[in-house]
Design an enzyme around this catalytic site. Sequence first.
Site, mmCIF file in Angstrom:
data_model
loop_
_atom_site.group_PDB
_atom_site.id
_atom_site.type_symbol
_atom_site.label_atom_id
_atom_site.label_comp_id
_atom_site.label_asym_id
_atom_site.label_seq_id
_atom_site.Cartn_x
_atom_site.Cartn_y
_atom_site.Cartn_z
ATOM 1 C CG LEU A 32 36.788 41.865 14.980
ATOM 2 C CD1 LEU A 32 36.411 40.987 16.170
ATOM 3 C CD2 LEU A 32 38.011 42.709 15.312
ATOM 4 C CG HIS A 36 41.257 42.032 14.023
ATOM 5 N ND1 HIS A 36 40.581 42.354 12.873
ATOM 6 C CD2 HIS A 36 41.836 43.178 14.463
ATOM 7 C CE1 HIS A 36 40.732 43.643 12.625
ATOM 8 N NE2 HIS A 36 41.488 44.169 13.556
#
Length: 280
Positions: A32, A36
Amino acid sequence: MQVYSKSNLIQKDILRLKNDHSIGFVPTMGALHKGHISLIKKAKETNDIVVVSIFVNPTQFDKKEDLIHYPRTLKGDLKLLEESGCDMVFTPEVSELYTDKIEAEHFNFKGLENQMEGKFREGHFDGVGTIVRKFFQIIQPHHAYFGEKDFQQLQIIRSMVKSLNLPIKIIPCEIYRESDGLAMSSRNSRLTYDQRKAAPFIYKVLKEVQANFQTKSISFLQNFVEERFKQHPILHLEYFTIADEKTLKTAIRKGSTKKYRAFIAVYAGTIRLIDNISLN
Ligand code: PAF
């Protein structure tokens, strides 16, 4: 934040909450980054519960090497998710979602799947359709969030939701960029120092195309981009195309009522980077 690996358990909890809580879903393959997190923040604005999946989906990789080297950073991801206010995380094993065979179903996305990424990554969108449909069946969110960096994927998911009559609203999220313009991607972490330094060139060229779109023809812009990459010592152009946003078909000349986007895929060594920009 609750972490689940079994689909029946997360489904049971979500179904219990669903009657009086809105559910926002952000599917990811992990590793991530701020892009995100921006999707999660957006999901938090309009939903009571935000669910994030972390799953590196084997059936959407056309190259085994890419799947093997895809960054996996679960511990750090969970920390980021906790900090971003995510409520539920779904991190299933491959065998949980592919119970018989690790195989994609075949989809007809009305030709959207045959353009751009579909031409260069065989079976990719069948893999994406297969896994996203599984997630939608398990999580049954009210809203699902997809980044515009994968614009073709976004259009394909919209088409799937429509043709399956799923009661899920697809929310597009703008591309999140580094300060030098490079579109955020989990794959960026695999770039060498020199490749990372070179990579913002992709967005620079897209901006040049955008700036010239009103006054120059599509074939001029196509040649222009090909020339810009021809001499580049690090970045190798796989494709550049200007396409109709709706059909994703390559545009030959401009129509006054249509919306266009420029799409690009570039290799830096073995790492493939994609990006796109709205033109009008
Ligand atoms: O965009 C991605 O990260 C993936 O394609 C998705 C939607 C999580 C499906 O595996």
